[in-house]
Write an enzyme that holds these catalytic residues in place. Structure first.
Site, PDB file in Angstrom:
ATOM      1  N   TYR A   1       0.950  -1.185   0.012  1.00 26.40           N
ATOM      2  CA  TYR A   1       0.224   0.093  -0.123  1.00 26.40           C
ATOM      3  C   TYR A   1       0.873   1.219   0.149  1.00 26.40           C
ATOM      4  CZ  TYR A   1      -4.210   2.594   1.306  1.00 26.40           C
ATOM      5  OH  TYR A   1      -5.221   3.535   1.351  1.00 26.40           O
TER       6      TYR A   1
ATOM      7  N   ARG B   1      -6.276   9.827 -11.094  1.00 18.07           N
ATOM      8  CA  ARG B   1      -5.643  10.790 -10.173  1.00 18.07           C
ATOM      9  C   ARG B   1      -5.204   9.570  -9.219  1.00 18.07           C
ATOM     10  NH1 ARG B   1      -5.891  10.026  -5.226  1.00 18.07           N
ATOM     11  NH2 ARG B   1      -7.739  10.809  -4.717  1.00 18.07           N
TER      12      ARG B   1
ATOM     13  N   ASN C   1      -4.917   7.572   7.252  1.00 21.72           N
ATOM     14  CA  ASN C   1      -5.366   7.193   5.853  1.00 21.72           C
ATOM     15  C   ASN C   1      -6.852   6.163   5.838  1.00 21.72           C
ATOM     16  OD1 ASN C   1      -4.958   5.088   3.662  1.00 21.72           O
ATOM     17  ND2 ASN C   1      -3.318   6.235   3.074  1.00 21.72           N
TER      18      ASN C   1
HETATM   19  N1  LIG Z   1      -4.758  10.285   3.686  1.00 21.78           N
HETATM   20  C1  LIG Z   1      -5.917   9.734   2.751  1.00 21.78           C
HETATM   21  O1  LIG Z   1      -6.236   8.538   3.289  1.00 21.78           O
HETATM   22  C2  LIG Z   1      -6.040  10.272   1.475  1.00 21.78           C
HETATM   23  C3  LIG Z   1      -5.241  11.208   0.776  1.00 21.78           C
HETATM   24  N2  LIG Z   1      -5.591  11.395  -0.283  1.00 21.78           N
HETATM   25  C4  LIG Z   1      -4.670  12.549  -0.876  1.00 21.78           C
HETATM   26  O2  LIG Z   1      -5.051  13.790  -1.110  1.00 21.78           O
HETATM   27  C5  LIG Z   1      -4.438  14.484  -2.237  1.00 21.78           C
HETATM   28  C6  LIG Z   1      -5.702  15.151  -3.084  1.00 21.78           C
HETATM   29  O3  LIG Z   1      -6.506  13.983  -3.502  1.00 21.78           O
HETATM   30  P1  LIG Z   1      -8.038  14.332  -4.322  1.00 21.78           P
HETATM   31  O4  LIG Z   1      -8.629  15.520  -3.635  1.00 21.78           O
HETATM   32  O5  LIG Z   1      -8.585  13.331  -4.875  1.00 21.78           O
HETATM   33  O6  LIG Z   1      -7.148  15.377  -5.594  1.00 21.78           O
HETATM   34  P2  LIG Z   1      -7.852  16.596  -6.476  1.00 21.78           P
HETATM   35  O7  LIG Z   1      -7.019  16.631  -7.629  1.00 21.78           O
HETATM   36  O8  LIG Z   1      -9.334  16.240  -6.641  1.00 21.78           O
HETATM   37  O9  LIG Z   1      -7.795  17.880  -5.357  1.00 21.78           O
HETATM   38  C7  LIG Z   1      -6.617  18.451  -5.426  1.00 21.78           C
HETATM   39  C8  LIG Z   1      -6.569  19.945  -4.805  1.00 21.78           C
HETATM   40  O10 LIG Z   1      -5.428  20.342  -4.413  1.00 21.78           O
HETATM   41  C9  LIG Z   1      -5.747  21.809  -4.930  1.00 21.78           C
HETATM   42  N3  LIG Z   1      -3.900  22.153  -4.978  1.00 21.78           N
HETATM   43  C10 LIG Z   1      -3.341  21.744  -6.022  1.00 21.78           C
HETATM   44  N4  LIG Z   1      -2.275  22.687  -5.694  1.00 21.78           N
HETATM   45  C11 LIG Z   1      -2.187  23.165  -4.649  1.00 21.78           C
HETATM   46  C12 LIG Z   1      -1.300  24.032  -4.032  1.00 21.78           C
HETATM   47  N5  LIG Z   1      -0.088  24.427  -4.385  1.00 21.78           N
HETATM   48  N6  LIG Z   1      -2.013  24.801  -3.219  1.00 21.78           N
HETATM   49  C13 LIG Z   1      -2.939  24.708  -2.632  1.00 21.78           C
HETATM   50  N7  LIG Z   1      -3.939  23.746  -3.068  1.00 21.78           N
HETATM   51  C14 LIG Z   1      -3.425  22.937  -4.327  1.00 21.78           C
HETATM   52  C15 LIG Z   1      -6.293  21.577  -6.314  1.00 21.78           C
HETATM   53  O11 LIG Z   1      -6.477  22.914  -6.457  1.00 21.78           O
HETATM   54  P3  LIG Z   1      -7.097  23.490  -8.031  1.00 21.78           P
HETATM   55  O12 LIG Z   1      -8.403  22.655  -7.953  1.00 21.78           O
HETATM   56  O13 LIG Z   1      -7.101  24.941  -7.949  1.00 21.78           O
HETATM   57  O14 LIG Z   1      -6.097  22.696  -8.915  1.00 21.78           O
HETATM   58  C16 LIG Z   1      -7.313  20.779  -5.697  1.00 21.78           C
HETATM   59  O15 LIG Z   1      -8.244  21.533  -5.074  1.00 21.78           O
HETATM   60  C17 LIG Z   1      -3.769  13.046  -2.980  1.00 21.78           C
HETATM   61  O16 LIG Z   1      -2.500  13.297  -2.801  1.00 21.78           O
HETATM   62  C18 LIG Z   1      -4.465  11.942  -2.263  1.00 21.78           C
HETATM   63  O17 LIG Z   1      -3.293  11.006  -2.162  1.00 21.78           O
HETATM   64  C19 LIG Z   1      -6.783  11.309  -0.962  1.00 21.78           C
HETATM   65  C20 LIG Z   1      -7.614  10.410  -0.271  1.00 21.78           C
HETATM   66  C21 LIG Z   1      -7.363   9.778   0.975  1.00 21.78           C
HETATM   67  C1  LIG Z   2      -5.259   6.752   0.429  1.00 19.90           C
HETATM   68  C2  LIG Z   2      -6.037   7.093  -0.863  1.00 19.90           C
HETATM   69  O1  LIG Z   2      -6.923   6.721  -1.149  1.00 19.90           O
HETATM   70  C3  LIG Z   2      -5.339   8.040  -1.669  1.00 19.90           C
HETATM   71  O2  LIG Z   2      -4.261   8.580  -1.378  1.00 19.90           O
HETATM   72  O3  LIG Z   2      -5.759   8.365  -2.702  1.00 19.90           O
HETATM   73 MG   LIG Z   3      -7.498   6.887  -3.199  1.00 17.77          MG
END
Ligand SMILES: NC(=O)C1=CN([C@@H]2O[C@H](COP(=O)(O)OP(=O)(O)OC[C@H]3O[C@@H](n4cnc5c(N)ncnc54)[C@H](OP(=O)(O)O)[C@@H]3O)[C@@H](O)[C@H]2O)C=CC1
Ligand SMILES: CC(=O)C(=O)O
Ligand SMILES: [Mg+2]
Length: 617
Positions: A138, A191, A513
């Site tokens: 993972y 993504r 996570n």
């Molecule tokens: N810990 C966990 O369990 C999880 C973690 N994640 C992590 O979250 C992250 C985002 O996932 P997700 O929401 O699906 O991705 P998205 O692409 O949907 O969203 C990313 C967001 O981050 C913003 N962003 C990008 N660059 C910057 C910056 N420099 N400063 C501020 N904001 C910024 C984007 O803005 P804009 O729209 O303007 O481009 C967008 O709003 C990934 O790295 C993923 O691994 C996700 C799911 C679970």
């Molecule tokens: C943990 C997860 O689902 C992600 O980073 O997208």
């Molecule tokens: Mg995920």
């Protein structure tokens, strides 16, 4: 306490998920020799076929552990080395080989090969070394493995549905050899973690998630199905790579995309109407659009939006207790969420659901006012606060309207009394947040200036850089503890080691996570045969996990049990989700007085043990 005596599926067909789960994991894997008969002793697995197929079937193979009697009756005598070695010796060999691998990626490849040879042994080693090996199968290593997937490809696992399969999917689903599928994790690879569009290489994510569904959530290995929907990729490096295994065209979009997904959902639910579908790593806004379209039609949820919200809410609730406050104080928090995508918006909606449920806010609108959200341009604020060409205001001269409009979900978070696109540093100065969440996928977004400013105002600043893999976290654990003089309550999406502080103390890290939430959700939904996945299930998952750390752990900043205890977390979550399913009327399993639900859930969970195999023509 609810109890379950006998369970049945929709349509009154006796369903074995719980009542017979104790022996249902003994079913043979391949349809042509699958044989399961409740009349047989639950400690024996009876099959129609024998020979080398058994040896090479990862769901049945025991490798060197087949007894002499079994070798005889299965016609595999002489096809394995003469000495029978029990699982303990096999584990020793596997662990030695694993430890000899020089890189995490080499360990990943080694474990994938074991997965393909002998699933029982694979899950045994994973469960015995969960903390260490979760980081391989993972995040973070699965991220690198996804980027390299076309190079390290050995053998297919799961199913691919691609743009060339239009019109064929309802037939294709019958190519899968198992009649019962409890959980599907599906991605379109658009993504993958914070690594962007990885196309068909995204398959490693469903495989990794489903490995945790089995190891932590106790779902049976033969009842999980990883799926990639290959709608093309916009990743030019992959398109140019001769080894890339996905379709070589740009991503389908618009009606082409949504009708493709529709065909797939129809095909899947026509063969497996009760299966749980977990949407994973779909880019924004497809992730939300698909969830909105299917959440009230089929048993499904979006992991990044919904189960991430459960574990993050659990982290914040536990942090309140860690700071000597009550969980009911949630609505007095000031929360900044950097990232306004699927995960950012999903997490914040979960926090708002909880504030509303606690009844300490008058309205949902009031709850929105507690959360400040930023995207790549900065705060979602008021564009009207930028008088054009105001020479006296240097900020206003730099102001450019956002190139894309906010959608309704994001618009709820707009702060009308603050300047649009305000930087994180300036916002922290103005708002003095108690909690800082990072869901951007971008390393370094939590600057030293922002974190130090936050730490000026709070004894225990809550800092959660949640992006994956570790190389994409908004800050590291070292940085968070350094910039807060060791006072941070820290949780990250991928694992970071505890930090040795200059004062001799240890800065405790937590992994926040969704792997803490989805395995238990899946277990609860599978056991209850819930027909829908509801918001309350996510809220109760959060509350359950938030209550698991001991007072002593909370005092030192430990918010959750460690990763090695993911099975225990999943059993607690599974039981609670099951209860919610029954309370809300979505459980299709039959409920009678009798057994205790938590015991039913526990006894339903798969254990990786070898079972005697019997040939019966
Ligand atoms: N810990 C966990 O369990 C999880 C973690 N994640 C992590 O979250 C992250 C985002 O996932 P997700 O929401 O699906 O991705 P998205 O692409 O949907 O969203 C990313 C967001 O981050 C913003 N962003 C990008 N660059 C910057 C910056 N420099 N400063 C501020 N904001 C910024 C984007 O803005 P804009 O729209 O303007 O481009 C967008 O709003 C990934 O790295 C993923 O691994 C996700 C799911 C679970
Ligand atoms: C943990 C997860 O689902 C992600 O980073 O997208
Ligand atoms: Mg995920």
């Amino acid at each position: 306490m609810l109890s379950v005596k006998r369970l049945a599926t929709k349509g009154n067909v006796l369903h074995k998920a719980v009542a017979q789960r104790s022996y249902s994991h003994l079913n043979a894997s391949l349809a042509h020799h699958e044989y399961s008969d409740p009349r047989h002793d639950k400690n024996v697995h009876v099959m129609h076929s024998r020979g080398v197929n058994i040896l090479h079937d990862p769901l049945l193979s025991k490798g060197t552990a087949f007894s002499i009697a079994e070798r005889e009756r299965l016609s595999i005598r002489g096809l394995v080395p003469p000495r029978c070695q029990e699982m303990d010796k096999q584990l020793l060999r596997v662990k030695r080989n694993l430890d000899a691998c020089e890189t995490p990626l080499a360990k990943f490849v080694f474990l994938a090969a074991l997965h393909d040879r002998n699933e029982t042994l694979y899950y045994k080693i994973i469960m015995e070394h969960l903390e260490e090996l979760a980081g391989i199968i993972y995040t973070p290593t699965v991220g690198l493995a996804s980027q390299m997937s076309h190079s390290i490809y050995r053998r297919s696992r799961g199913m691919y549905f691609s743009s060339q399969d239009r019109g064929q999917m309802s037939a294709m689903v019958y190519n899968w050899p198992h009649d019962q599928v409890d959980v599907i994790v599906v991605t379109d690879g658009s993504r993958v973690l914070g690594l962007g569009d990885l196309g068909a290489n995204g398959m490693q994510i469903p495989i990794g998630k489903l490995s945790l569904y089995v190891a932590a959530g106790g779902i049976r290995p033969r009842a999980v199905l990883p799926v990639v929907l290959d709608v093309g990729t916009n990743n030019q490096d992959l398109l140019n790579d001769p080894l890339y295994l996905g379709m070589s065209h740009p991503r389908l979009e618009g009606e082409d995309y949504y009708s493709f997904i529709d065909e797939w959902v129809t095909a899947i639910t026509s063969r497996w109407p009760d299966t749980l579908i977990q949407f994973e790593d779909f880019k924004y806004p497809h992730a939300y659009n698909l969830l909105a379209k299917y959440r009230n039609r089929i048993t499904c949820f979006n992991d990044d939006i919904q189960s991430t919200s459960s574990i993050t809410l659990a982290g914040i609730l536990a942090s309140l207790k860690s700071r000597g406050m009550s969980q009911e104080d949630l609505s007095s928090e000031r929360i900044i969420c950097v990232g306004a995508g699927s995960a950012g918006v999903g997490v914040c909606e979960g926090i708002i659901d909880c504030m509303v449920a606690q009844g300490r806010v008058k309205s949902r609108e009031e709850a929105y006012s507690k959360i400040y959200m930023l995207d790549q341009y900065g705060l979602l604020g008021n564009p009207g606060f930028h008088p054009p060409n105001n020479q006296d205001d240097p900020q206003s001269k730099q102001y450019q309207p956002r190139p894309t409009k906010l959608d309704d979900r994001q618009y709820c978070y707009v702060k009308h009394d603050l300047r649009d696109q305000m930087s994180l540093e300036e916002l922290v100065r103005q708002v003095k947040p108690t909690v800082l969440l990072g869901l951007t996928g971008i390393r370094g977004v939590f600057s030293e200036e922002a974190v130090r400013e936050m730490a000026k105002h709070h004894e225990r600043p809550v800092i959660f850089p949640l992006s994956n893999p570790d190389t994409h976290a908004e800050c590291t654990a070292e940085e968070a503890f350094k910039w807060t003089d060791g006072r941070a309550i820290f949780a990250s999406g991928s694992p970071f080691k505890d930090v040795q502080l200059p004062n001799g103390k240890i800065g405790k890290t937590n992994q926040c996570n969704n792997s803490y939430s989805f395995p238990g959700l899946g277990l609860g939904i599978t056991v209850s045969r819930a027909s829908r996945v509801t918001p309350n299930m996510f809220l109760e998952t959060a509350r359950t996990i938030a209550d698991m750390a001991t007072p002593a752990q909370l005092k030192e900043g430990v918010l959750f049990p460690g990763v090695s205890q993911l099975r225990e977390v999943a059993l607690n979550v599974g039981t609670r989700v099951c209860e919610v399913a029954f309370q809300e009327g979505y459980a299709t399993a039959i409920l009678e007085q009798g057994e205790i639900l938590s015991e039913v859930v526990r006894s339903s969970a798969y254990e990786p043990d070898y079972v005697p195999l019997v040939y019966h023509p």
